[in-house]
Enzyme design. Structure first.
Site, PDB file in Angstrom:
ATOM      1  CG  ASP A   1      40.811  32.052  39.620  1.00 57.18           C
ATOM      2  OD1 ASP A   1      41.137  31.891  38.422  1.00 57.18           O
ATOM      3  OD2 ASP A   1      41.601  31.868  40.563  1.00 57.18           O
TER       4      ASP A   1
ATOM      5  CD  GLU B   1      46.905  32.107  37.456  1.00 57.06           C
ATOM      6  OE1 GLU B   1      48.120  32.217  37.257  1.00 57.06           O
ATOM      7  OE2 GLU B   1      46.232  32.987  38.059  1.00 57.06           O
TER       8      GLU B   1
END
Length: 378
Positions: A84, A145
């Site tokens: 991400d 994250e």
């Protein structure tokens, strides 16, 4: 060892092409559909270059998690990456993937799709050269994250508990390629103050200002900062009140706390949580806690770094340095259970900024460093 290095140095163009495949698929943390699209591409690339067991772990709270294995053995080395990014859908339109001399630009190049590519090619080299490992390698590619790893933290910790070592392919700590042998722990808190409203012109004496109280609270919190200990407190967001002619009944602040050790968390957090009002008519409510624990430079981490330095000097012709990072990563979670070496990913600059880039000439070098570490530790 020399063959690993020479093999990967011939892969620079191929690595950049694979990086383009990932960067041109956007993956903002909160868009499950887009993150899963990148996950499918990573699974395809893993099958193309590495092979071995790969499991896609369904995750309704965010994008799915990828868990891939390489090699065999009772013990394991854990590699942590995330797919991400902080960039919203549509960023590519104004911030496209592009190459200017040695710099490769684009959303997520440096943080941290380049790290994923370098990790996959390290395993590719180990496979192609038939390097025998006593420990298997488990590579996790997580989807959240950047938003705090809420859905993937438990799996990260579970895998870390089973691991002898953890290698984190987050971006390097500097344009010189420094590794991160320690990270600050992060605490996040919300302070809500309630007072009593009144007309600021007619009956100001009947009010008790929550804003006035919060101002004192902020001064107190900032006074707890201790740069020598590496402890910082920062109120970055405040809000409150309803109108300039009303004594504010409510006010609120968001606090960021950074420390270098768990002991410092134990010392400072009670000072935050147990604040008392300075006068009658005021109440203070504090919520929040530890977002990420610190990654401390314990003896085992120092030994891992020393090994990385020796390998870089002997086979890669440069001397590695290390430093403390003020930011957190998934390595912070893993470090509570296994020695963790962070910052092994891309060399570049501009994480979370529009000038984000990595150095393409360093991609095979950093990939080789990861491969050499796995070969030695495994």
């Amino acid at each position: 060892m020399e063959k690993l290095v020479s093999f990967l140095k011939e892969k620079e163009i191929e690595m950049v092409n694979v990086l383009r495949e990932l960067v041109e698929l956007e993956s903002p943390s909160h868009d499950k559909e887009l993150v899963d699209q990148v996950g499918r591409k990573i699974s395809e690339i893993f099958a193309r270059y590495v092979g071995g067991p790969l499991v896609v772990i369904e995750n309704s709270g965010a994008g799915n998690i990828i868990r891939a294995e390489f090699g065999v053995g009772e013990e394991q080395i854990l590699i942590l990456t995330h797919m991400d990014t902080v960039w919203p859908k549509g960023t590519l339109e104004n911030m496209p993937f592009r190459i200017e001399e040695d710099k490769v630009y684009g959303p997520g190049t440096f943080d941290m799709k380049g790290g994923i590519v370098q990790g996959l090619f390290a395993l590719h080299a180990l496979r192609e050269l038939n390097v025998n490992l006593k420990r298997k390698v488990v590579m996790l590619v997580t989807p959240d994250e950047e938003s705090g790893s809420e859905t993937s933290r438990s799996l990260i910790e579970e895998e870390a508990k089973k691991s002898k070592y953890v290698l984190v392919l987050e971006s390097a700590a500097s344009k010189e390629g420094k590794l991160k042998t320690s990270r600050k722990g992060v605490g996040m808190f919300t302070i809500k103050v309630k007072g009593c409203a009144s007309h600021a012109g007619i009956e100001p004496e009947k009010g008790v200002s929550a804003i006035d109280e919060l101002a004192g609270v902020i001064k107190y919190l900032h006074s707890l900062t201790d740069f020598e200990k590496g402890t910082t407190l920062n109120v970055g967001v405040i809000k409150g009140g309803t109108s300039s002619n009303v004594v504010a009944a409510e006010a609120e602040a968001e606090l960021d706390l950074r420390v270098t050790t768990n002991d410092e968390f134990d010392r400072v957090i009670p000072l935050i949580m147990n604040m008392k009002p300075s006068r009658e008519g005021i109440s203070i409510e504090v919520t929040g806690g530890i977002n990420r624990p610190p990654l401390e430079k314990i003896i085992e981490v120092s030994r891992m770094f020393q090994l990385a330095r020796e390998l870089s000097e002997k086979y890669l012709d440069f001397r590695l340095e290390d430093q403390l990072s003020g930011g957190g990563s998934d390595g912070s979670f893993a470090s509570q259970f296994a020695p963790t070496l962070d910052g092994l990913g891309p060399v570049g600059d501009g994480a979370h900024a529009r000038n984000e880039y990595l150095l393409k000439s360093q991609m095979p070098v950093r990939s080789a460093l990861v491969a050499l570490l796995i070969a030695k530790l495994g």
